[in-house]
Design a protein around this motif. Structure first.
Motif, PDB file in Angstrom:
ATOM      1  N   LEU A 350       0.972  -1.260   0.060  1.00 52.54           N
ATOM      2  CA  LEU A 350      -0.165   0.145   0.017  1.00 52.54           C
ATOM      3  C   LEU A 350       0.846   1.445  -0.132  1.00 52.54           C
ATOM      4  O   LEU A 350       1.779   1.352   0.606  1.00 52.54           O
ATOM      5  CB  LEU A 350      -0.990  -0.072   1.344  1.00 52.54           C
ATOM      6  N   ASP A 351       0.371   2.323  -0.819  1.00 52.12           N
ATOM      7  CA  ASP A 351       1.108   3.623  -0.918  1.00 52.12           C
ATOM      8  C   ASP A 351       0.592   4.568   0.164  1.00 52.12           C
ATOM      9  O   ASP A 351      -0.242   4.107   0.618  1.00 52.12           O
ATOM     10  CB  ASP A 351       1.289   4.151  -2.387  1.00 52.12           C
ATOM     11  N   HIS A 352       1.157   5.802   0.232  1.00 50.81           N
ATOM     12  CA  HIS A 352       0.859   6.766   1.212  1.00 50.81           C
ATOM     13  C   HIS A 352      -0.536   7.106   1.224  1.00 50.81           C
ATOM     14  O   HIS A 352      -1.344   7.306   2.285  1.00 50.81           O
ATOM     15  CB  HIS A 352       1.779   7.997   1.056  1.00 50.81           C
ATOM     16  N   VAL A 355      -3.770   4.939  -3.174  1.00 53.55           N
ATOM     17  CA  VAL A 355      -4.252   5.097  -4.381  1.00 53.55           C
ATOM     18  C   VAL A 355      -4.504   3.754  -5.295  1.00 53.55           C
ATOM     19  O   VAL A 355      -3.568   2.798  -5.309  1.00 53.55           O
ATOM     20  CB  VAL A 355      -3.527   6.130  -5.202  1.00 53.55           C
ATOM     21  N   ASP A 356      -5.597   3.623  -5.954  1.00 52.53           N
ATOM     22  CA  ASP A 356      -5.717   2.668  -6.866  1.00 52.53           C
ATOM     23  C   ASP A 356      -5.689   1.308  -6.232  1.00 52.53           C
ATOM     24  O   ASP A 356      -5.459   0.210  -6.703  1.00 52.53           O
ATOM     25  CB  ASP A 356      -4.792   2.654  -7.913  1.00 52.53           C
ATOM     26  N   ARG A 357      -5.939   1.202  -4.881  1.00 51.06           N
ATOM     27  CA  ARG A 357      -6.228  -0.013  -4.022  1.00 51.06           C
ATOM     28  C   ARG A 357      -7.793  -0.120  -3.502  1.00 51.06           C
ATOM     29  O   ARG A 357      -7.559   0.264  -2.279  1.00 51.06           O
ATOM     30  CB  ARG A 357      -4.966  -0.259  -3.340  1.00 51.06           C
ATOM     31  N   PRO A 358      -8.547  -0.507  -4.150  1.00 49.04           N
ATOM     32  CA  PRO A 358      -9.805  -0.717  -3.232  1.00 49.04           C
ATOM     33  C   PRO A 358      -9.811  -1.450  -2.302  1.00 49.04           C
ATOM     34  O   PRO A 358     -10.714  -1.235  -1.407  1.00 49.04           O
ATOM     35  CB  PRO A 358     -10.675  -1.253  -4.501  1.00 49.04           C
ATOM     36  N   GLY A 360      -7.657  -1.305  -0.001  1.00 46.29           N
ATOM     37  CA  GLY A 360      -6.472  -0.534   1.126  1.00 46.29           C
ATOM     38  C   GLY A 360      -7.208  -0.113   2.287  1.00 46.29           C
ATOM     39  O   GLY A 360      -6.723  -0.282   3.497  1.00 46.29           O
ATOM     40  N   LEU A 361      -8.362   0.594   2.061  1.00 42.33           N
ATOM     41  CA  LEU A 361      -8.938   1.265   3.364  1.00 42.33           C
ATOM     42  C   LEU A 361      -9.311   0.030   4.247  1.00 42.33           C
ATOM     43  O   LEU A 361      -9.112   0.219   5.371  1.00 42.33           O
ATOM     44  CB  LEU A 361     -10.153   2.025   2.797  1.00 42.33           C
ATOM     45  N   ALA A 362     -10.046  -0.903   3.647  1.00 43.60           N
ATOM     46  CA  ALA A 362     -10.574  -2.209   4.571  1.00 43.60           C
ATOM     47  C   ALA A 362      -9.206  -2.793   5.289  1.00 43.60           C
ATOM     48  O   ALA A 362      -9.445  -3.200   6.587  1.00 43.60           O
ATOM     49  CB  ALA A 362     -11.162  -3.192   3.555  1.00 43.60           C
ATOM     50  N   THR A 363      -8.386  -2.806   4.491  1.00 41.65           N
ATOM     51  CA  THR A 363      -6.902  -3.475   4.963  1.00 41.65           C
ATOM     52  C   THR A 363      -6.472  -2.882   6.352  1.00 41.65           C
ATOM     53  O   THR A 363      -6.081  -3.094   7.436  1.00 41.65           O
ATOM     54  CB  THR A 363      -5.818  -3.581   4.265  1.00 41.65           C
ATOM     55  N   VAL A 364      -6.480  -1.265   6.141  1.00 38.95           N
ATOM     56  CA  VAL A 364      -5.944  -0.553   7.428  1.00 38.95           C
ATOM     57  C   VAL A 364      -6.949  -0.599   8.553  1.00 38.95           C
ATOM     58  O   VAL A 364      -6.630  -0.673   9.379  1.00 38.95           O
ATOM     59  CB  VAL A 364      -5.690   0.799   6.484  1.00 38.95           C
ATOM     60  N   THR A 365      -8.350  -0.296   8.259  1.00 39.26           N
ATOM     61  CA  THR A 365      -9.200  -0.113   9.232  1.00 39.26           C
ATOM     62  C   THR A 365      -9.441  -1.500  10.051  1.00 39.26           C
ATOM     63  O   THR A 365      -9.032  -1.503  11.134  1.00 39.26           O
ATOM     64  CB  THR A 365     -10.338   0.248   8.745  1.00 39.26           C
TER      65      THR A 365
END
Length: 392
Positions: A350-352, A355-358, A360-365
């Motif tokens: 994942l980048d800062h 971006v372009d990682r649908p 990503g948000l779920a992975t983080v949260t």
């Protein structure tokens, strides 16, 4: 239904008589702006607070993501939003304290988690260290900043996500070591020019060492200018002095990914680092003498996460994004090591800005919520409603 809830939070303005912002509204009606994003069915057992020293976080992409994961999240703007040149970190920390108090006393959250994203990481670490054990009495320019008298309330946990260890440490590694004359942005030493035609990667490590020394020497030259300026300002009774810092996007790690290796691609958070190096919006491009010492000076700033985390007792998670072109893995590991018992969870690819990682948000949260649960801080009645819209 996930909704935005706008809040106006009063803060105590500086009493030094200087004018650090041109807005009469800000001067006469000192108000911080915040946005709480929450599902209407979520309780107030746990809330996340995000802030940045100067960026606008009212619509940060993590707010809705945490709300969808069942954790209300509030983005807070400090008094220096859209006024970065005058930023004083000690006052920004007090603004963050107003946000913590608002979440506890006005909004009724039982547990407040400070989430420091990007440049918000060092602000959050600085705040938490001073809320737990206040030590700062003055800004680096000598102005009063009695943190012990601010009544700062410690947060219950600290999460540093995609965070760097401090604006000063970042600039120390990003500033262009090739610049010879601060008044002439074209006065570049060709031997030290990171972007010189024909320079190849991987970069020669001896050259990198010389370049790093030149970067530090440049930082120290600007320190000397700022310190001398503050002395003159004090003698004359003047408020502050603004100046320009040219060429500040030139970290060798931008072009050579074998330096501090991770999953990132060559480039910077701005895209092409060579173009960003001379752009108007680079780090510390427009500053004042007092702000430089408080914010950007490696030798003088108080907002340094690696130092501040040594005195933080709250549960702490350091969570680097390994595709990040702005906050680097080695820095995150050093931050985690500075805390007595921090957890380090590295997120691949994942980048800062995710971006372009649908995913990503779920992975983080999901990672943060699982960590909160491991520390007994998860919401008592979580709601998982991913995919619902957000209404204002």
């Amino acid at each position: 239904m996930i909704e935005d809830h706008f809040h106006r939070i009063p803060y105590r303005p500086a009493q030094d008589g200087r004018v650090e912002m041109h807005s009469g509204l800000s001067r006469h009606y000192p108000t911080l702006h915040a946005n709480l994003v929450a599902d209407e069915r979520a309780d107030r057992s746990v809330g996340v607070l995000l802030a940045h020293p100067s960026s606008d976080f009212l619509s940060h992409f993590l707010l809705g993501a945490f709300a969808e994961a069942g954790v209300p999240a509030m983005g807070l703007n400090t008094r220096y939003s859209s006024n970065e040149a005058a930023l004083i970190m000690e006052r920004a920390a007090c603004d963050l304290g107003a946000g913590v108090r608002w979440m506890r006393e006005k909004l009724g959250f039982e547990t407040v988690v400070l989430l420091g994203f990007s440049g918000g990481g060092s602000l959050a670490a600085f705040y938490q260290s001073q809320a737990e054990q206040p030590t700062v009495t003055h800004t680096p320019a000598g102005d009063p900043a009695p943190m012990a008298e601010e009544g700062l309330i410690p947060a219950d946990a600290l999460v540093l996500l995609g965070a760097h260890p401090g604006r000063a440490r970042v600039l120390r590694h990003w500033i262009d070591g090739a610049l010879r004359d601060e008044s002439d942005p074209t006065s570049v030493d060709p031997d030290l020019d990171l972007y010189a035609s024909g320079r190849t990667t991987p970069l020669d490590r001896e050259w990198v060492a010389r370049y790093r020394e030149a970067q530090l020497a440049r930082m120290q030259r600007i320190d000397a200018v700022a310190l001398a300026s503050v002395d003159r300002l004090t003698e004359r009774g003047d408020s502050d002095l603004g100046f320009v810092v040219h060429r500040t996007v030139a970290d060798p790690r931008f072009v050579d990914v074998t330096l501090d290796p991770s999953d990132r691609r060559p480039g910077s958070m701005y895209g092409d680092p060579r173009a960003a190096n001379t752009a108007a919006g680079g780090l510390a491009r427009f500053v004042t003498a007092r702000s430089w010492l408080s914010t950007w000076s490696v030798d003088h700033t108080h907002a340094d996460a690696i130092t501040d985390l040594r005195s933080v007792g709250a549960p702490t998670l350091v969570m680097p994004l390994l595709g990040d072109q702005a906050a680097f893995r080695d820095d995150s590991r050093e931050m985690a090591a500075a805390h007595r018992s921090a957890d380090l969870i590295e997120i691949p690819e994942l980048d800062h800005y995710l971006v372009d990682r649908p995913d990503g948000l779920a992975t983080v949260t999901d990672t943060v919520v699982a960590w909160l649960d491991d520390h007994g801080l998860a919401p008592t009645r979580p709601v998982a409603l991913r995919g619902e819209g957000v209404t204002a």
